[in-house]
Design an enzyme around this catalytic site. Structure first.
Site, PDB file in Angstrom:
ATOM      1  N   HIS A  43      35.274  43.196  28.757  1.00 59.02           N
ATOM      2  CA  HIS A  43      34.489  44.307  29.324  1.00 59.02           C
ATOM      3  C   HIS A  43      35.363  45.549  29.567  1.00 59.02           C
ATOM      4  CE1 HIS A  43      30.662  42.269  29.676  1.00 59.02           C
ATOM      5  NE2 HIS A  43      31.250  41.222  30.210  1.00 59.02           N
ATOM      6  N   ASP A  68      33.176  48.712  33.401  1.00 59.16           N
ATOM      7  CA  ASP A  68      32.651  47.880  32.321  1.00 59.16           C
ATOM      8  C   ASP A  68      32.753  48.642  31.011  1.00 59.16           C
ATOM      9  OD1 ASP A  68      31.196  45.730  30.954  1.00 59.16           O
ATOM     10  OD2 ASP A  68      30.597  45.140  32.972  1.00 59.16           O
ATOM     11  N   GLU A 127      33.267  36.662  30.200  1.00 61.99           N
ATOM     12  CA  GLU A 127      32.867  37.053  28.842  1.00 61.99           C
ATOM     13  C   GLU A 127      33.982  37.765  28.082  1.00 61.99           C
ATOM     14  OE1 GLU A 127      28.106  37.551  29.474  1.00 61.99           O
ATOM     15  OE2 GLU A 127      29.304  39.249  30.115  1.00 61.99           O
ATOM     16  N   THR A 178      22.746  46.556  35.824  1.00 57.55           N
ATOM     17  CA  THR A 178      21.807  47.692  35.716  1.00 57.55           C
ATOM     18  C   THR A 178      21.585  48.213  34.289  1.00 57.55           C
ATOM     19  OG1 THR A 178      23.611  49.232  36.186  1.00 57.55           O
ATOM     20  CG2 THR A 178      22.326  48.441  38.070  1.00 57.55           C
TER      21      THR A 178
HETATM   22  C1  ACM Z   1      28.219  38.109  34.282  1.00 55.09           C
HETATM   23  O1  ACM Z   1      27.004  38.097  34.438  1.00 55.09           O
HETATM   24  N1  ACM Z   1      28.753  38.451  33.118  1.00 55.09           N
HETATM   25  C2  ACM Z   1      29.137  37.763  35.347  1.00 55.09           C
END
Ligand code: ACM
Ligand code: ZN
Length: 547
Positions: free
Chosen positions: A279, A206, A343, A487
Site C-alpha cells: 500500500h 495508502d 496485503e 472510504t
Molecule cells: C485491510 O482491510 N486491508 C486491513
C-alpha cells in the site's frame, strides 16, 4: 376535636404528603447507550436551571477540564453557562474523585436526586464517562446546537455504577482513499467520546494518497498526496474509467497536533497508521528509488492491491521509514503506532536482486519471512523509542514478533486469533465479518454503492470479541475491538457518517457493556431515543431498517 375532624385532617395530611413525594421514575424512560453495568431508577427529577452550579475541586486540573467540558456541552441548548465552584450542596452537579471506587479504567458512579447530581470516579477518565451518561439522561433536545425554549431540563433520579468491559474501544477512518477536513475529524472524535469509545485509528497513508505532512520528505505532500484522477463506478476488473480530476490533500503538523489535543481532552488516543511495505505506491511515485524496479510509478487512481511495494533490500527504505516515524512519534504521543503490514504482494521481491540478496544475508527462507524481518526491523526502531506496534494480521505470517499486537481483520481466516493466542500476543478484533462498516447495511438496491458484502446493525451488535473456547488467560489477550471505515466508495463526510452510524453505536455497546447485559431488542428501544440525540448533532445516520 371530633373523631371525624381528626380523620379528615389525617387524610388531608396524607394527601398533601403524597403530593409532595416525587414520582417514581419509569425505567423505560431511561435510554443510555452503551448500557451501564448497573442502573436503578429512583423517585423524582433534578432540574437543571441557570442557578445550577458545577462543583468540583478546582485544584485538580484534570477534573477542572472535565468540569469545563460539562459546562460547554450543556450550554448551547439550555443557554445556561453554569457556574463552576468548589463547594455547594443543593442544585449542584458535583464531580468527585473517589479512590475507593474500583473497576476497569473508566469506572464511575452517578447518583442523581431532586437535590443534586453526583458523579464520582477514581480518576478524571471515569468522571468524563459519567458526564456522557449525564448527557444521555437529559431530554434529547440537550444535543441541539441552539437554545431550546420550553424544555424542562430534567434528569431522572438514578443510581448508576458503570465500567467498560474492554480497554480498547476503537473506530478507524481511512483518509487516504478520500480525504476529510479537520472539522469532520473533530466531529468524528466528539461522537466517539459520546459513545465512551477511546481509540481513533487514523489510516493516514495508502496507495491512493499520503495524508500526513512529513517535513523531511516534502515530495510526499507534493506527489504522494495527489492522484491524477479517481476511478468511476465500482472497480474490480478492467476496463477502468477515471474522472481525470486531480484529488489530494494532507494534514499539516499543526492540524495533527490540534486533533491529537482535541482527542486527548475527550479521553481518546489517536493511533496513527503508516502502512508498509505494501500500500505504498504513492510513496514510490514520489521517491522511485525506494521501489524494487525504480519505476516509473503513479499514485493509484483505482482501488485494490498493487504489486509495487517498498524494496526490502534497499537500506534507503529503512532510512526513509525511520525518518518518517521520527516525525510521526513527535506528533502522536500514543504508545501504539500502527504499521500496517497488510496485503503486501511478494511479486517484486521475488524478482528483485536486492531483496533476494537480503534474504541470503539474513538467512530467510521465503518472502513471507522477508516481510516479517522487515516489520521486526522497524518494530525494534519504534521499541527503542518506547513505542509498541500494532499490525494487521498478515504480520502473523513468516514469524510474529512476541511484542507486536495483532489487529485481526481477515474474518475468513478463522484460525488466526487462536494462533495469536497460542503465541501469547495481544490482539484487537476488527473482523471483516462483523466490523467492516464499508459493507452494505441494507439491500444494495436501496443503498449507495459500497464495496461489497453485508453487515447490518444486528450483525454488528451480535459480535462477540472473545473467540469461542478461549481460556480465561487467553481472554486477557483480547484488548478489545474496533470497526473500520475504508472510504473507497465514500467521497463525503456525510457518506462516512451514513455508513458509521448507527452501526458504531452498536459497536460501542459491544466493547463497553458486559456480555450478559446485551439485548438487541432493548438496544433498538434505546436507539430510537438515541437517534434524536444524534439528530441534534446533525449526524447523517442510516435510518431505514433496524430489525
Ligand atoms: C485491510 O482491510 N486491508 C486491513
Ligand atoms: Zn527489492
Amino acid at each position: 376535636m371530633s373523631k371525624i375532624n381528626l380523620l379528615v385532617l389525617l387524610l388531608l395530611g396524607t394527601f398533601l404528603w403524597q403530593c409532595q413525594q416525587p414520582e417514581p421514575v419509569n425505567p423505560d424512560s431511561v435510554a443510555i447507550i452503551p448500557q451501564p453495568t448497573e442502573i436503578q431508577t429512583g423517585n423524582g427529577y433534578f432540574t437543571l436551571s441557570p442557578k445550577t452550579a458545577i462543583v468540583f475541586n478546582s485544584k485538580d486540573e484534570e477534573v477542572a477540564s472535565v468540569a469545563a467540558y460539562l459546562q460547554e456541552v450543556l450550554q448551547p441548548a439550555t443557554g445556561f453557562t453554569l457556574d463552576t465552584r468548589s463547594s455547594g450542596r443543593r442544585n449542584v452537579i458535583q464531580l468527585v474523585i473517589d479512590k475507593s471506587i474500583v473497576g476497569n479504567l473508566g469506572v464511575y458512579k452517578l447518583q442523581s436526586s431532586p437535590a443534586k447530581v453526583e458523579i464520582s470516579a477514581p480518576d478524571a477518565t471515569g468522571l468524563f464517562y459519567g458526564v456522557q451518561t449525564l448527557r444521555q439522561l437529559l431530554p434529547v433536545e440537550i444535543e441541539q446546537p441552539t437554545v431550546q425554549s420550553g424544555i424542562s431540563w430534567d434528569i431522572p433520579s438514578v443510581t448508576v455504577f458503570d465500567e467498560p468491559r474492554f480497554q480498547y474501544r476503537g473506530l478507524h477512518l481511512d483518509v487516504a482513499r478520500h480525504f476529510f477536513p479537520v472539522s469532520f475529524i473533530k466531529k468524528y472524535i466528539d461522537l466517539l467520546a459520546f459513545h465512551k469509545m477511546n481509540k481513533f485509528h487514523w489510516h493516514l497513508t495508502d496507495d491512493q494518497g499520503w495524508r500526513i505532512e512529513i517535513k523531511s520528505y516534502p515530495l510526499l505532500g507534493e506527489i504522494a498526496a495527489v492522484r491524477n484522477g479517481t476511478l468511476i463506478g465500482h472497480g474490480g476488473r478492467p476496463p477502468f474509467e477515471y474522472d481525470n480530476i486531480p484529488y489530494g490533500g494532507y494534514y499539516t503538523h499543526d492540524e495533527i497536533r490540534e486533533i491529537v489535543k482535541y482527542a486527548e481532552a475527550r479521553y481518546i488516543t489517536v493511533i496513527p497508521e503508516i502502512d508498509f511495505p505494501g500500500h505504498t505506491i504513492g510513496v514510490l511515485a514520489a521517491y522511485p528509488n525506494l521501489g524494487c524496479t525504480g519505476g516509473p510509478y503513479e499514485v493509484a487512481k483505482r482501488w485494490g492491491v498493487f504489486d509495487d511495494v517498498l524494496c526490502a533490500g534497499n537500506e534507503e527504505v529503512f532510512t526513509f521509514l525511520e525518518n518518517v516515524f521520527l516525525e510521526v512519534m513527535d506528533l502522536f504521543p500514543s504508545e501504539y503506532i500502527h504499521v500496517g503490514g497488510d496485503e503486501c504482494p511478494k511479486t517484486r521481491w521475488k524478482a528483485c536482486p536486492k531483496c533476494q540478496a537480503r534474504m541470503k544475508t539474513e538467512n530467510l527462507h521465503d518472502e513471507d519471512e522477508l516481510q516479517s524481518w522487515f516489520m521486526h526491523r522497524i518494530e525494534k526502531f519504534l521499541n527503542n523509542h518506547d513505542r509498541k506496534i500494532i499490525g494487521w494480521d498478515e504480520i502473523t505470517e513468516g514469524g510474529l514478533s512476541p511484542t507486536a499486537t495483532v489487529m485481526y481483520w481477515r474474518g475468513w481466516m478463522k484460525d488466526v486469533p487462536y494462533e495469536v493466542a497460542e503465541k501469547g500476543n495481544f490482539m484487537i478484533m476488527t473482523p471483516s465479518s462483523h466490523l467492516y462498516l464499508d459493507h452494505y447495511q441494507n439491500d444494495p438496491e436501496e443503498e449507495p454503492m459500497a464495496i461489497c458484502c453485508f453487515s447490518d446493525l444486528e450483525n454488528v451488535y451480535s459480535y462477540e470479541p472473545i473467540p469461542e473456547g478461549f481460556t480465561p488467560e487467553q481472554e486477557k489477550l483480547v484488548l478489545g475491538a474496533q470497526a473500520n471505515l475504508w472510504t473507497e466508495y465514500m467521497k463525503t463526510s456525510e457518506h462516512v457518517e451514513y455508513m458509521a452510524y448507527p452501526r458504531a453505536v452498536a459497536l460501542a455497546e459491544v466493547v463497553w457493556t458486559d456480555k450478559s447485559l446485551k439485548n438487541y431488542d432493548d438496544f433498538v428501544r434505546r436507539l430510537m431515543v438515541h437517534l434524536k440525540r444524534l439528530d441534534g448533532m446533525n449526524v447523517n445516520y442510516f435510518d431505514k431498517e433496524f430489525r
